[in-house]
Design a protein around this motif. Structure first.
Motif, mmCIF file in Angstrom:
data_model
loop_
_atom_site.group_PDB
_atom_site.id
_atom_site.type_symbol
_atom_site.label_atom_id
_atom_site.label_comp_id
_atom_site.label_asym_id
_atom_site.label_seq_id
_atom_site.Cartn_x
_atom_site.Cartn_y
_atom_site.Cartn_z
ATOM 1 N N SER A 123 -2.702 -11.098 0.172
ATOM 2 C CA SER A 123 -1.634 -10.412 0.903
ATOM 3 C C SER A 123 -1.750 -10.552 2.420
ATOM 4 O O SER A 123 -0.898 -10.051 3.153
ATOM 5 C CB SER A 123 -1.647 -8.923 0.548
ATOM 6 N N ALA A 124 -2.804 -11.212 2.907
ATOM 7 C CA ALA A 124 -3.030 -11.300 4.354
ATOM 8 C C ALA A 124 -3.509 -12.706 4.702
ATOM 9 O O ALA A 124 -4.709 -12.982 4.704
ATOM 10 C CB ALA A 124 -4.056 -10.258 4.800
ATOM 11 N N ASP A 193 -1.328 -4.845 14.977
ATOM 12 C CA ASP A 193 0.025 -4.297 15.127
ATOM 13 C C ASP A 193 0.700 -4.794 16.404
ATOM 14 O O ASP A 193 1.909 -5.046 16.428
ATOM 15 C CB ASP A 193 -0.027 -2.770 15.126
ATOM 16 N N PRO A 198 1.550 -6.900 10.522
ATOM 17 C CA PRO A 198 1.420 -5.602 9.846
ATOM 18 C C PRO A 198 0.381 -5.659 8.739
ATOM 19 O O PRO A 198 0.301 -6.618 7.987
ATOM 20 C CB PRO A 198 2.825 -5.361 9.282
ATOM 21 N N GLY A 199 -0.431 -4.619 8.676
ATOM 22 C CA GLY A 199 -1.455 -4.564 7.647
ATOM 23 C C GLY A 199 -2.753 -5.217 8.037
ATOM 24 O O GLY A 199 -3.768 -5.048 7.364
ATOM 25 N N GLY A 200 -2.769 -5.984 9.136
ATOM 26 C CA GLY A 200 -4.019 -6.561 9.617
ATOM 27 C C GLY A 200 -4.224 -8.002 9.212
ATOM 28 O O GLY A 200 -3.491 -8.577 8.405
ATOM 29 N N ALA A 233 -7.410 -6.478 7.560
ATOM 30 C CA ALA A 233 -6.638 -5.999 6.413
ATOM 31 C C ALA A 233 -7.575 -5.499 5.314
ATOM 32 O O ALA A 233 -8.744 -5.900 5.250
ATOM 33 C CB ALA A 233 -5.764 -7.126 5.869
ATOM 34 N N PRO A 234 -7.094 -4.626 4.427
ATOM 35 C CA PRO A 234 -7.914 -4.224 3.275
ATOM 36 C C PRO A 234 -8.377 -5.451 2.493
ATOM 37 O O PRO A 234 -7.585 -6.331 2.181
ATOM 38 C CB PRO A 234 -6.950 -3.352 2.455
#
Length: 323
Positions: A123-124, A193, A198-200, A233-234
Motif C-alpha cells: 500500500s506504500a 504529509d 498520505p499514509g507515509g 507507513a505502517p
C-alpha cells in the motif's frame, strides 16, 4: 554520506581522507594519515589519481567534484573511471557514479539501499531518501524498480546544483519526472504529509552526515521516533548508513565506531529489540528496521527473487543487531 575506502597504488601515498575513511593500500603496504590531520578544517589536497572538476563553497559544505583516473590507479582499481562528490574538509565521498556505464551500481554500501523496495508494503510504494547528495541510491532504485517513486531531501542547494551540473541529476529528473522529487531543506524536519504522500513512505533511506560524522541527532531515540511517526507507513522500514570504523570525524571525540554503536542503540530503543538488523559493507555499517528477514527463510527467498541478480547477495548479509 558515503565513507568509502579508496585503494591506490603503493608508489603514490597522498593525504586525502582521514585514516579510517581512506586507506592507501597495496598488497604489501598501508599508509594512513595522522588523526590530527583528520580534524583540520583545511581541505586535504587530492591525490594524483584524482582530477578536480569543480570546487564550490557553500554555507553548508566545501564541495569538490573529482574524477578517478581510469589508468593512473591501476587496472584493478574498483573506482577507476568514477566521478566523486567530495564534501567537508577531509573530502569525504558523499556520492559517486560511473559516467561511462549504463549500470547505476557502485559496489559500495549505496547499493544496499537499492535492495529495500521489494520489502515495502504493497500500500506504500514511495521511498524517501534523507541525505540525497548526488542521488546515487535514488538512481539505482529508479533503474531497477519502475513502480517505485522517490522523494529526496538535501539541505544544501549548492549540492543539488552541482549534482545537476556534474552528475546527470537534471537528466535523471527529466527521465523520471513523475517518479522523482527533490526537496531542498532539513531532512529531520521532513514529513510525508507535507509532500502529499498520505499514509507515509513504505521505506526511508537515511544517509545524514556532517563534519565527517553521522549527525548527532541520529544518536537520539526521539529523532528516530519522530522519523517513524512523520515519515514511515505502517509496515514500512527504515534503512540507515550508521558509519563505522571507516569514519574519522573532524570533531574530536566522535570516532566512527562509537558513533555507529550509539546510532544503533538509539535505533533499537526507538523501534524495539529484535527489530533492527545490521550488515557491514567494507566497514560501512548499514542498519534496517522491521522484523528480521534473516530469521524468516521464506520471506528472505521471496525478497531475493524480486531483486536483480547483482543485488541478491546483500539479502544474505543481514544479522540481528545485538546492542
Amino acid at each position: 554520506m558515503a565513507m568509502i575506502t579508496l585503494p591506490v597504488a603503493a608508489h603514490a601515498p597522498s593525504p586525502w581522507l582521514p585514516p579510517s575513511i581512506l586507506r592507501l593500500r597495496s598488497t604489501s603496504t598501508t599508509t594512513t594519515i595522522p588523526a590530527a590531520a583528520a580534524r583540520s578544517s583545511d581541505p586535504h589536497p587530492l591525490p594524483d589519481e584524482l582530477h578536480l572538476v569543480a570546487d564550490i563553497r557553500s554555507p553548508h559544505n566545501h564541495i569538490r567534484v573529482a574524477d578517478v583516473s581510469r589508468t593512473a590507479a591501476g587496472a584493478g582499481h574498483p573506482l577507476a573511471g568514477a566521478r566523486l562528490l567530495l564534501l567537508d574538509a577531509p573530502g569525504n565521498i558523499h556520492s559517486l557514479s560511473f559516467p561511462r556505464s549504463l549500470c547505476p551500481l557502485t559496489s559500495t554500501y549505496l547499493d544496499v539501499f537499492a535492495t529495500l523496495p521489494p520489502l515495502l508494503p504493497a500500500s506504500a510504494s514511495s521511498l524517501a531518501v534523507l541525505g540525497f547528495g548526488a542521488g546515487s541510491a535514488a538512481r539505482a532504485v529508479l533503474h531497477f524498480f519502475p513502480d517505485i517513486s522517490v522523494h529526496g531531501w538535501e539541505i544544501d542547494p549548492a549540492v543539488v546544483s552541482a549534482s545537476r551540473d556534474f552528475f546527470g541529476l537534471a537528466e535523471l529528473e527529466a527521465e523520471h519526472a513523475a517518479r522523482l522529487s527533490i526537496h531542498v531543506g532539513d531532512a529531520l524536519e521532513a514529513s510525508a504529509d507535507a509532500v502529499a504522500v498520505p499514509g507515509g513512505f513504505g521505506g526511508v533511506l537515511v544517509d545524514l552526515f556532517a563534519g565527517g560524522s553521522v549527525l548527532p541527532e541520529l544518536q537520539e531515540m526521539d529523532t528516530w521516533r519522530r522519523i517513524g511517526r512523520r515519515m514511515v507507513a505502517p509496515g514500512g522500514r527504515v534503512m540507515v548508513n550508521c558509519g563505522g570504523p571507516c569514519v574519522e570525524a573532524e570533531e574530536e571525540g566522535r570516532g566512527g565506531e562509537a558513533v555507529k554503536d550509539a546510532t544503533l542503540r538509539a535505533l533499537t530503543a526507538a523501534f524495539g529489540h529484535g527489530m533492527v538488523s545490521v550488515m557491514d559493507v567494507d566497514e560501512s555499517w548499514v542498519a534496517m528496521t522491521g522484523p528480521a528477514v534473516s530469521s524468516a527463510p521464506e520471506e528472505a527467498a521471496a525478497w531475493k527473487a524480486k531483486l536483480p541478480p547483482e543485488l541478491r547477495r546483500y539479502a544474505d548479509m543481514w544479522r540481528p543487531c545485538l546492542l
